[in-house]
Design an enzyme around this catalytic site. Structure first.
Site, PDB file in Angstrom:
ATOM      1  N   ARG A 107      78.816   4.596  28.521  1.00 27.10           N
ATOM      2  CA  ARG A 107      77.439   4.126  28.698  1.00 27.10           C
ATOM      3  C   ARG A 107      76.519   4.615  27.590  1.00 27.10           C
ATOM      4  O   ARG A 107      75.367   4.169  27.484  1.00 27.10           O
ATOM      5  CB  ARG A 107      76.887   4.610  30.042  1.00 27.10           C
ATOM      6  CG  ARG A 107      77.706   4.198  31.232  1.00 27.10           C
ATOM      7  CD  ARG A 107      77.097   4.748  32.490  1.00 27.10           C
ATOM      8  NE  ARG A 107      75.841   4.103  32.771  1.00 27.10           N
ATOM      9  CZ  ARG A 107      75.706   3.003  33.494  1.00 27.10           C
ATOM     10  NH1 ARG A 107      76.768   2.456  34.030  1.00 27.10           N
ATOM     11  NH2 ARG A 107      74.523   2.476  33.697  1.00 27.10           N
TER      12      ARG A 107
ATOM     13  N   TRP B 206      72.108   7.140  25.374  1.00 24.60           N
ATOM     14  CA  TRP B 206      72.051   6.070  24.367  1.00 24.60           C
ATOM     15  C   TRP B 206      70.565   5.936  24.059  1.00 24.60           C
ATOM     16  O   TRP B 206      69.790   5.479  24.897  1.00 24.60           O
ATOM     17  CB  TRP B 206      72.623   4.775  24.942  1.00 24.60           C
ATOM     18  CG  TRP B 206      72.690   3.669  23.941  1.00 24.60           C
ATOM     19  CD1 TRP B 206      73.669   3.427  23.023  1.00 24.60           C
ATOM     20  CD2 TRP B 206      71.722   2.630  23.739  1.00 24.60           C
ATOM     21  NE1 TRP B 206      73.377   2.318  22.280  1.00 24.60           N
ATOM     22  CE2 TRP B 206      72.189   1.815  22.692  1.00 24.60           C
ATOM     23  CE3 TRP B 206      70.488   2.322  24.335  1.00 24.60           C
ATOM     24  CZ2 TRP B 206      71.481   0.706  22.239  1.00 24.60           C
ATOM     25  CZ3 TRP B 206      69.786   1.213  23.877  1.00 24.60           C
ATOM     26  CH2 TRP B 206      70.286   0.418  22.849  1.00 24.60           C
TER      27      TRP B 206
ATOM     28  N   ASN C 206      68.049   7.252  33.075  1.00 28.18           N
ATOM     29  CA  ASN C 206      68.613   6.087  32.396  1.00 28.18           C
ATOM     30  C   ASN C 206      67.576   4.976  32.550  1.00 28.18           C
ATOM     31  O   ASN C 206      67.155   4.694  33.667  1.00 28.18           O
ATOM     32  CB  ASN C 206      69.942   5.705  33.068  1.00 28.18           C
ATOM     33  CG  ASN C 206      70.427   4.340  32.641  1.00 28.18           C
ATOM     34  OD1 ASN C 206      70.115   3.878  31.542  1.00 28.18           O
ATOM     35  ND2 ASN C 206      71.205   3.692  33.505  1.00 28.18           N
ATOM     36  N   GLY C 207      67.165   4.354  31.436  1.00 27.50           N
ATOM     37  CA  GLY C 207      66.193   3.262  31.531  1.00 27.50           C
ATOM     38  C   GLY C 207      65.025   3.505  30.598  1.00 27.50           C
ATOM     39  O   GLY C 207      65.104   4.320  29.672  1.00 27.50           O
TER      40      GLY C 207
ATOM     41  N   GLU D 195      82.874 -15.302  18.530  1.00 23.34           N
ATOM     42  CA  GLU D 195      83.420 -14.103  19.168  1.00 23.34           C
ATOM     43  C   GLU D 195      84.196 -13.256  18.149  1.00 23.34           C
ATOM     44  O   GLU D 195      84.082 -12.022  18.148  1.00 23.34           O
ATOM     45  CB  GLU D 195      84.291 -14.536  20.361  1.00 23.34           C
ATOM     46  CG  GLU D 195      84.999 -13.431  21.094  1.00 23.34           C
ATOM     47  CD  GLU D 195      84.095 -12.342  21.689  1.00 23.34           C
ATOM     48  OE1 GLU D 195      82.871 -12.493  21.676  1.00 23.34           O
ATOM     49  OE2 GLU D 195      84.642 -11.319  22.123  1.00 23.34           O
TER      50      GLU D 195
ATOM     51  N   LYS E 134      83.322  -9.389  17.096  1.00 20.82           N
ATOM     52  CA  LYS E 134      84.292  -8.284  17.227  1.00 20.82           C
ATOM     53  C   LYS E 134      84.394  -7.537  15.909  1.00 20.82           C
ATOM     54  O   LYS E 134      84.398  -6.312  15.893  1.00 20.82           O
ATOM     55  CB  LYS E 134      85.693  -8.800  17.604  1.00 20.82           C
ATOM     56  CG  LYS E 134      85.905  -9.270  19.015  1.00 20.82           C
ATOM     57  CD  LYS E 134      85.883  -8.200  20.071  1.00 20.82           C
ATOM     58  CE  LYS E 134      84.504  -8.088  20.666  1.00 20.82           C
ATOM     59  NZ  LYS E 134      84.255  -8.814  21.897  1.00 20.82           N
TER      60      LYS E 134
ATOM     61  N   GLU F  82      81.125  -5.444  15.163  1.00 21.70           N
ATOM     62  CA  GLU F  82      80.850  -4.294  16.035  1.00 21.70           C
ATOM     63  C   GLU F  82      81.861  -3.172  15.861  1.00 21.70           C
ATOM     64  O   GLU F  82      81.535  -2.010  16.082  1.00 21.70           O
ATOM     65  CB  GLU F  82      80.715  -4.711  17.508  1.00 21.70           C
ATOM     66  CG  GLU F  82      81.967  -5.032  18.256  1.00 21.70           C
ATOM     67  CD  GLU F  82      81.704  -5.329  19.747  1.00 21.70           C
ATOM     68  OE1 GLU F  82      82.263  -6.310  20.241  1.00 21.70           O
ATOM     69  OE2 GLU F  82      80.951  -4.598  20.398  1.00 21.70           O
TER      70      GLU F  82
ATOM     71  N   HIS G  34      74.933 -27.036   5.159  1.00 23.01           N
ATOM     72  CA  HIS G  34      73.477 -27.045   5.373  1.00 23.01           C
ATOM     73  C   HIS G  34      72.848 -25.702   5.037  1.00 23.01           C
ATOM     74  O   HIS G  34      71.748 -25.394   5.508  1.00 23.01           O
ATOM     75  CB  HIS G  34      73.175 -27.453   6.818  1.00 23.01           C
ATOM     76  CG  HIS G  34      73.701 -28.810   7.143  1.00 23.01           C
ATOM     77  ND1 HIS G  34      73.187 -29.956   6.584  1.00 23.01           N
ATOM     78  CD2 HIS G  34      74.747 -29.202   7.922  1.00 23.01           C
ATOM     79  CE1 HIS G  34      73.874 -31.001   7.025  1.00 23.01           C
ATOM     80  NE2 HIS G  34      74.836 -30.559   7.839  1.00 23.01           N
TER      81      HIS G  34
ATOM     82  N   LYS H 270      78.839   0.563  26.526  1.00 24.52           N
ATOM     83  CA  LYS H 270      79.572  -0.464  27.265  1.00 24.52           C
ATOM     84  C   LYS H 270      78.676  -1.212  28.237  1.00 24.52           C
ATOM     85  O   LYS H 270      78.785  -2.417  28.403  1.00 24.52           O
ATOM     86  CB  LYS H 270      80.723   0.221  28.014  1.00 24.52           C
ATOM     87  CG  LYS H 270      81.610  -0.720  28.779  1.00 24.52           C
ATOM     88  CD  LYS H 270      82.445  -1.551  27.839  1.00 24.52           C
ATOM     89  CE  LYS H 270      83.357  -2.535  28.539  1.00 24.52           C
ATOM     90  NZ  LYS H 270      83.764  -3.607  27.616  1.00 24.52           N
TER      91      LYS H 270
HETATM   92  C1  F6R Z   1      80.870  -7.205  22.737  1.00 20.68           C
HETATM   93  C2  F6R Z   1      80.402  -6.806  24.038  1.00 20.68           C
HETATM   94  C3  F6R Z   1      79.014  -7.123  24.427  1.00 20.68           C
HETATM   95  C4  F6R Z   1      78.943  -7.516  25.908  1.00 20.68           C
HETATM   96  C5  F6R Z   1      77.474  -7.685  26.333  1.00 20.68           C
HETATM   97  C6  F6R Z   1      77.346  -8.142  27.781  1.00 20.68           C
HETATM   98  O1  F6R Z   1      82.203  -6.857  22.530  1.00 20.68           O
HETATM   99  O2  F6R Z   1      81.126  -6.200  24.784  1.00 20.68           O
HETATM  100  O3  F6R Z   1      78.469  -8.112  23.619  1.00 20.68           O
HETATM  101  O4  F6R Z   1      79.654  -8.685  26.101  1.00 20.68           O
HETATM  102  O5  F6R Z   1      76.803  -6.475  26.175  1.00 20.68           O
HETATM  103  O6  F6R Z   1      77.929  -7.231  28.648  1.00 20.68           O
HETATM  104  P1  F6R Z   1      78.346  -7.649  30.122  1.00 20.68           P
HETATM  105  O7  F6R Z   1      79.463  -8.615  30.011  1.00 20.68           O
HETATM  106  O8  F6R Z   1      78.767  -6.359  30.770  1.00 20.68           O
HETATM  107  O9  F6R Z   1      77.139  -8.252  30.749  1.00 20.68           O
END
Ligand code: F6R
Length: 606
Positions: A27, A74, A98-99, A478, A482, A485, A501, A601
Site C-alpha cells: 500500500r 505513500w 491513510n487518506g 497495457e 507495464k 511502471e 497524425h 498497490k
Molecule cells: C498497473 C496497475 C494500476 C491499477 C490501478 C487500478 O499495473 O496495477 O494501474 O490497475 O491503480 O487499481 P484497481 O484495479 O485495484 O482499482
C-alpha cells in the site's frame, strides 16, 4: 494509500506489528513507523524507506508495550522522510493516517492559535492536535465524534492515547479499515490481508464509523457517536497464495499463474456440459439495459476499453468507457436504462469507489468486477462479478488484468446471447474456444529466452512505442503501461492508424516499437502501419499469432508468435509477451519489480 495496523494485547505487540507492516507495504513503502504505549509513555520510532530500514535503524525487538500502532506511507503531503513518516504524536495522542485531510491548511491556522507547533509537512498532524484539544473538554467518545466532524476529506485512522492506555481508536471515512479478533487481543488493519496471519475473524468499518479496540472488547460507533452492532465475518484461509514460493518475485509468480486464473474463471462461470454461461441472480431484466458504461483506473481502465470492443462485437448495446477520476467530476447524464460496471482488482481504488458512490446516489444500476470480494466496491455495488484470481501482490497488475477481461468477455457473450444478438451456434463455438484458453496461455508463456534477449534494447532506448489496432489496441496501452511502471522508461501506447497524425515524428533510427498484429481482420492495416515506422528507422518487435502464412514484410527486427485461437481471444495471448518484456527489462536494471518507485498497490487517495 498507506497501510495501518494496530494491536491491543496482553503481551508485547511490536513483532506482530512489524510483520503486518511488511504485508502492508504493497500500500506504500516510502517510510514506516510504530508507536507503542509503555509505562505511561508513547514510544515512537520511524524512518524513511522500507520496514527493513526501520528494523535496521532501531532495536525493535526491545520496543516494549502491549498496545501499538504502525504505518507504512505513500506520501501525499510532504516528502518521504522520517519527520513526515507516521505516527505523528503530541504529548498525549499518537495517530496513523491513510487518506487526505482537505481542510488541513485552515485547521493548521486554527491549531496554531491554540499554541500547537507543527513538526512535519503532513496533513495528519492536524488530527493529532485536534484530538488533543478536544480531549481537554470532552470524554473520549465525544472528542472523537467531534474531531471526525471537523475533518474534511478521506481517512482511515489508528489512534493511541498516553492517558487512556488500554485502547486503540480506529475511524473510517472513504479509506478502508478492518477490525480483527484474536485470543486475548484484537486488531485494526487497513485490510484483512494484514491481519490474516493473526485472525480470520473480521469486521469492516463503514464510512463514518469509528471503533474502540481493547484486548478483550471491541465497540463500534456511528458518526454521531452512538453505539452500533456490527457483523463478524469469517474469511477463508489461503495463506499459500500470499507466498512467492520458488519465484524470485510475486510478479513472476502471478504471470505464470495466469492459465490457472483463466481456468478458475471458466470453472466459475461456464457450464461445460451444456456450453452455457452461469451468471446467477443478475438483478435486472436484460431488456431494461440499453447501454453500459465501464469505469476503472489504470490497468482496470484498459480492461474496460478491451470490453468495449467485445461488447460492440457481440451485442447491440451502446457502450461507453470512462476513467474513474474523470467520471466522478463530470456532469454525467444519468440514464435509468444504463448499467454502470466498475472494474477494480483491489475494490478499494478511491476514484473508482467515488464513481460508484455517485451512481448509487443517482439510483443507477451498478455492477462490480473485482478481485477482492470483501472490498468496499464489492460490498456497495448492486451486483458483483468476482474474478477469482487470488491475491495479487505485485504492484503491477498482471493476472488480475486477464481475470478482468475474461469476466467482461463472458458477460458480453452472455448478454449477446440473452438478447439474441449472437446466434446460438456462434455462442457455443466461442464457449468451446474459451475452454482451450488456459492451455494456449500456458504455451504462450514459454518465451522467456526470446524476451530476455530483446528487453535490453528497450532499456537502452530513449523511449518506445506500442502499437495495435482493434482488439490489440487496449493491449498495446497495457503493454506500454507495464513497461513504464516497472522499468521507468518512456513508453507510449497508440492506435497504429493514429501514428501519422503526429506521433510518427517521434520515430527515429533504432527506436524500439512493439507492433501487435495478430492475423485478425485488422492484420493488413496494421502491417502497413508497421511498414511506415520501419521506413523511419524503428526497430520493430512484431507480436503476432502462429500461422502457416508468411509475414509479408521485410526488415522486422524481432518476431514473437503466440498460439492461435479465434480473434476474440487473441488479446489474452498477446498480453503475455508484454508482461514478460516489462518484467525482464526491470530485472536487468535491478529495479524493485514488486514495488516500483512512487507507486502502491491499492490507491485509496484520489
Ligand atoms: C498497473 C496497475 C494500476 C491499477 C490501478 C487500478 O499495473 O496495477 O494501474 O490497475 O491503480 O487499481 P484497481 O484495479 O485495484 O482499482
Amino acid at each position: 494509500m498507506c497501510g495501518i495496523i494496530g494491536i491491543s494485547s496482553n503481551k508485547p505487540v511490536s513483532a506482530n506489528i512489524i510483520s503486518s507492516l511488511k504485508k502492508l507495504e504493497y500500500r506504500g513503502y516510502d517510510s514506516a513507523g510504530i508507536a507503542t504505549l509503555f509505562e505511561g509513555e508513547i514510544k515512537e520510532v520511524k524512518s524513511e524507506g522500507r520496514v527493513d530500514t526501520l528494523e535496521q535503524n532501531f532495536d525493535l525487538k526491545n520496543l516494549k508495550g502491549n498496545i501499538g500502532i504502525g504505518h507504512v506511507r505513500w506520501a501525499t503531503h510532504g516528502v518521504p522522510n522520517s519527520v513526515n513518516a507516521h505516527p505523528h504524536s503530541s504529548h498525549n495522542v499518537s495517530v496513523v493516517h491513510n487518506g487526505i485531510i482537505e481542510n488541513s491548511t485552515i485547521l493548521k491556522k486554527y491549531l496554531a492559535t491554540k499554541g500547537h507547533i507543527f513538526k512535519s509537512q503532513t496533513d495528519t498532524e492536524v488530527i493529532v492536535y485536534l484530538i488533543t484539544e478536544n480531549l481537554k473538554t470532552d470524554e473520549l467518545e465525544e472528542a472523537i465524534t467531534k474531531t471526525l466532524k471537523q475533518l474534511h476529506g478521506s481517512f482511515a485512522l489508528g489512534i493511541v492515547f498516553k492517558d487512556i492506555p488500554d485502547l486503540i481508536v480506529g475511524a473510517r471515512r472513504g479509506s478502508p479499515l478492518a477490525v480483527g479478533y484474536g485470543p486475548n487481543e484484537n486488531y485494526l488493519g487497513s485490510d484483512s490481508y494484514a491481519l490474516k496471519s493473526m485472525t480470520n475473524k473480521i469486521t469492516y468499518l463503514d464510512d463514518g464509523e469509528f471503533c474502540i479496540i481493547k484486548k478483550d472488547q471491541v465497540l463500534f460507533f456511528n458518526e454521531d457517536g452512538k453505539k452500533i452492532n456490527k457483523k463478524i465475518l469469517e474469511l477463508s484461509s489461503d495463506e499459500a497464495s500470499y507466498e512467492k514460493g520458488d519465484f524470485k518475485h510475486f510478479m513472476a509468480k502471478e504471470i505464470e499463474e495466469q492459465p490457472n486464473t483463466i481456468e478458475t474463471g471458466i470453472k466459475e462461470y461456464i457450464d461445460k456440459t451444456n456450453s452455457e454461461i452461469n451468471i446467477y441472480n443478475f438483478p435486472w431484466n436484460i431488456n431494461e439495459i440499453n447501454s453500459i458504461t465501464l469505469i476503472g483506473c489504470g490497468t482496470a481502465y484498459h480492461s474496460c476499453l478491451m470490453a468495449k470492443y467485445w461488447f460492440e462485437e457481440l451485442t447491440q448495446i451502446d457502450i461507453s468507457i470512462d476513467i474513474a477520476s474523470e467520471f466522478r467530476y463530470r456532469k454525467n447524464r444519468f440514464k435509468k436504462d444504463n448499467l454502470y460496471i466498475f472494474v477494480s482488482q483491489s475494490g478499494e481504488t478511491a476514484d473508482t469507489y467515488a464513481a460508484l458512490d455517485l451512481c448509487k446516489k443517482n439510483n443507477m444500476k451498478t455492477c462490480a468486477v473485482v478481485n477482492v470480494i470483501e472490498s468496499s466496491i464489492a460490498r456497495d455495488a448492486n451486483f458483483v462479478l468476482p474474478i477469482h484470481c487470488g491475491p495479487e501482490i505485485g504492484v503491477a497488475s498482471t493476472k488480475a488484468f486477464l481475470g478482468q477481461i475474461l469476466i467482461l468477455y463472458i458477460l458480453a457473450l452472455k448478454l449477446g446471447s440473452l438478447r439474441n444478438e449472437i446466434n446460438q451456434e456462434t455462442f457455443k463455438d466461442k464457449i468451446k474456444d474459451l475452454q482451450n484458453l488456459p492451455s494456449l496461455i500456458e504455451k504462450s508463456l514459454l518465451i522467456d529466452n526470446d524476451i530476455q534477449a530483446i528487453s535490453s534494447t528497450f532499456n537502452e532506448a530513449k523511449g518506445s512505442m506500442f502499437l495495435g489496432r482493434g482488439f490489440s489496441y487496449p493491449i498495446a496501452l497495457e503493454g506500454a503501461l507495464k513497461l513504464k511502471e516497472l522499468s521507468y522508461v518512456h513508453a507510449e501506447g497508440y492506435p497504429a492508424g493514429e501514428m501519422k497524425h503526429g506521433p510518427l515524428a517521434l520515430i527515429e533510427d533504432g527506436m524500439p516499437v512493439v507492433v501487435l498484429a495478430p492475423r485478425d481482420s485488422y492484420y493488413k492495416k496494421t502491417i502497413s502501419n508497421m511498414q511506415e515506422v520501419i521506413a523511419r528507422g524503428a526497430k520493430v518487435l512484431l507480436i503476432t499469432n502462429k500461422s502457416k502464412d508468411e509475414i509479408v514484410s521485410e526488415n522486422i527486427w524481432e518476431t514473437i508468435e503466440v498460439e492461435n485461437t479465434n480473434d476474440d481471444l487473441l488479446p489474452f495471448l498477446l498480453t503475455i509477451p508484454l508482461q514478460k518484456l516489462a518484467y525482464y527489462s526491470a530485472l536487468k536494471k535491478g529495479y524493485d519489480i514488486d514495488k516500483p518507485r512512487n507507486l502502491a498497490k491499492s490507491v485509496t487517495v484520489e
